[in-house]
Scaffold this motif. Structure first.
Motif: not given
Lengths: 389, 389
Positions: B70-71, B73-74, B77-78, B82, B103-107, B109-110, B112
């Motif tokens: 998880v860490a 992938l996090d 993606l970060s 960038q 949280a697919a919907q919120q992501l 917007a970024s 992802v």
């Protein structure tokens, strides 16, 4: 403390904690109950036109929550996102900081601020409100070992850990503006419930309220009863549901906080109505079954304490017919004759014969005859002799 | 197919799949190896100035991945975030669609874009490139039961499921513009590896390539060897690492895709260099140990096939001294004398005496004397008699 109307509130937010999504209560999964109260929180957000929602940890009940809990949080955050209300949350002792913190950086852009590590802790979420700025700091749940390893400092208690972390925040925070802190810990002298998992086994897990000096509001999580300690602005919102029978008299809700331009907080408890309440029923089996037939809230989660002094057949089955969500049954009456208290050991001995008589009567529909009674007594005596031999 | 330089590419993206973050190979967790190749993918994204990264499923190896996965992938993606490069991904058969889709919907917007359900499947991610628009559709991994239940249609095969889903997409898609599809399935006639988990036990899990007609590029995941089937634009990028010894001759990489204004795709494999390669070594124990002393890649994950026809003592321990990541040892030589093939049953019988002789020599540093040999033979005969009695 009621909201005072004679001041200029410029920031309103709702403080909640201890959602414990995915939790079970006596093997019942409470997802439906949790969704029911989350709906009410969303309604409050709209109704009070708040500028933020704070969730002070224990969002999930387990580090690896069931899929249904993940889906419920997802849905809830999406709905709050549609209201354009930022959410600020920290992991509690039930959450996995790393799992909950996945994609925290990207989510932040969408108004979901998950403060899951000590670097993020020092970067406040700043919300403008009528030209003034309020800084929200989040302190992820932590224990002495975590803080000691991360900062390489000799930290040996929860108190020392929280002292160090709040000091780190004070070093970066602007004391001229208004500062709010989210934390998840056990405040010294506060009241706990049966449904909280102890933070420390053996050692002391308490933190004095004085570590939180300097913040205008401290939104706490961990304890399930709404309460404050030390000062009215250092406060637990409490859990959103009653997660044990020990909480049956709690008034569950969320805390509406209003800050004036000087940072003075006024708070109000907004009640949450559960889909099914948690309560205890006391009485005889007959009385409880009769009551249940007319009880408009017969779907509540109930603990039944039977007052019957005689054995009763299949009480759980009979109660379940009227109270389908009966979760627990206690029989204090069985061991207590009218006006006297009998030690459990004695009661059990006295009961061998009585229990059988009661049992026979329930099953056969009539009492034992005298010869039958004599036969039962003989059998019991014989068994006792063998036990003692 | 090499990139042709004489056309006007207006959209470039990288297609990858089957990251399997958190996977173990013979009980070694491969996180470090995975991070090493993900670094290269990020470098390619920058170097080729692509407009998107597509990940066609099996991002994680398990529905509940370890925290380290998880860490990773996090973090990945970060870093891509960038660079301002959108990521589009679908869950594979190893992922939990609901967990991955949190949280697919919120992501979104970024940048992802996690397409994890059939509603999102019908809403393409549209990327503008030089004034033209490319629509990216993602089809989450699905099986007949899932599709049958969701759409209430009589779907009884993977083929029927994929027919129905692609048809749903065709109904909403603009055939005048360029359309790309991500999917995770087993194309009929394609080549599988040992490290893929079968989609169906018993039934047929294959899908003919014809179901994907009408898309300008189909970015597939599931099979670990890079390959295409039916048409060059219906393609597997393959996994990012060799996840079994059966893949030792695969050329792992990611696929760079360029689309011209007419939607014609040109592709290029961009190789990924592993931190430790996966390979098989064959030879005698002495030969392999000697080779290992001078092998610059002695940290590779190796399968050793020993050619020795005599028993050898602690071969794993000896090989590990020079090849610390030896994962598997086979002894085909033990059962085969020069020029002849001996069935395993016979070999075992013949070996009782020989094995002991070899063992003794290795431990004692000298061969058995004649009287000792005689004694051993007698003991073996005695044991055999007892076994047969």
């Amino acid at each position: 403390m009621q909201i005072e109307k004679n001041y200029d509130a410029y920031m309103k937010f709702i403080h909640t904690s201890d959602w414990h999504l995915g939790r079970q209560f006596a093997s019942r999964i409470l997802i439906e109950d949790q969704e029911y109260v989350l709906d009410q929180i969303i309604a409050y957000l709209e109704q009070h036109q708040v500028q933020a929602l704070l969730i002070s940890g224990d969002i999930y009940d387990r580090s690896v929550p069931p899929v249904s809990a993940v889906a419920l949080l997802d849905k809830t955050l999406s709905r709050i996102g549609q209201l354009n209300i930022p959410v600020i949350m920290i992991p509690g002792n039930h959450d996995s900081a790393q799992r909950l913190g996945f994609a925290a950086q990207q989510l932040s852009a969408s108004g979901v601020h998950i403060i899951a590590d000590f670097e993020q802790m020092l970067r406040p979420v700043v919300i403008d409100a009528k030209g003034e700025r309020v800084a929200f700091y989040g302190m992820p749940f932590n224990d002495p070992e975590l803080v000691r390893n991360h900062f390489q400092e000799p930290v040996n208690s929860y108190e020392a850990a929280h002292c160090l972390l709040t000091e780190k925040i004070r070093q970066v925070m602007d004391v001229q503006s208004v500062n709010v802190l989210l934390a998840h810990c056990f405040l010294e002298g506060a009241v706990n419930s049966e449904s909280e998992r102890p933070l420390s086994i053996g050692g002391s897990d308490v933190v004095p309220h004085t570590v939180f000096e300097g913040f205008d509001y401290v939104a706490l999580g961990h304890l399930h009863a709404p309460q404050y300690k030390g000062a009215e602005h250092i406060r637990y919102s409490g859990s959103i549901l009653k997660y044990s029978f020990s909480e049956q008299f709690h008034k569950k809700g969320v805390t509406l906080v209003e800050l004036d331009a000087g940072g003075r907080a006024s708070v109000q408890n907004l009640p949450l109505k559960p889909l099914r309440d948690v309560r205890t029923l006391e009485g005889t089996l007959t009385g409880i079954v009769e009551m249940g037939r007319h009880d408009p809230n017969a779907h509540d989660y109930v603990l039944v304490k039977l007052a019957d002094t005689h054995a009763v057949l299949d009480p759980m089955g009979k109660i379940r017919e009227v109270y389908p969500n009966v979760l627990q049954l206690e029989k204090p009456g069985l061991y207590r004759a009218e006006g006297e208290v009998v030690a459990p050991g004695q009661a059990l001995k006295r009961d061998e014969y009585d229990l059988f008589c009661d049992f026979f009567e329930q099953v056969a529909g009539q009492a034992l005859s005298e010869p039958q009674k004599q036969a039962v007594k003989e059998v019991i005596l014989e068994v006792r002799k063998e036990e003692q031999a």
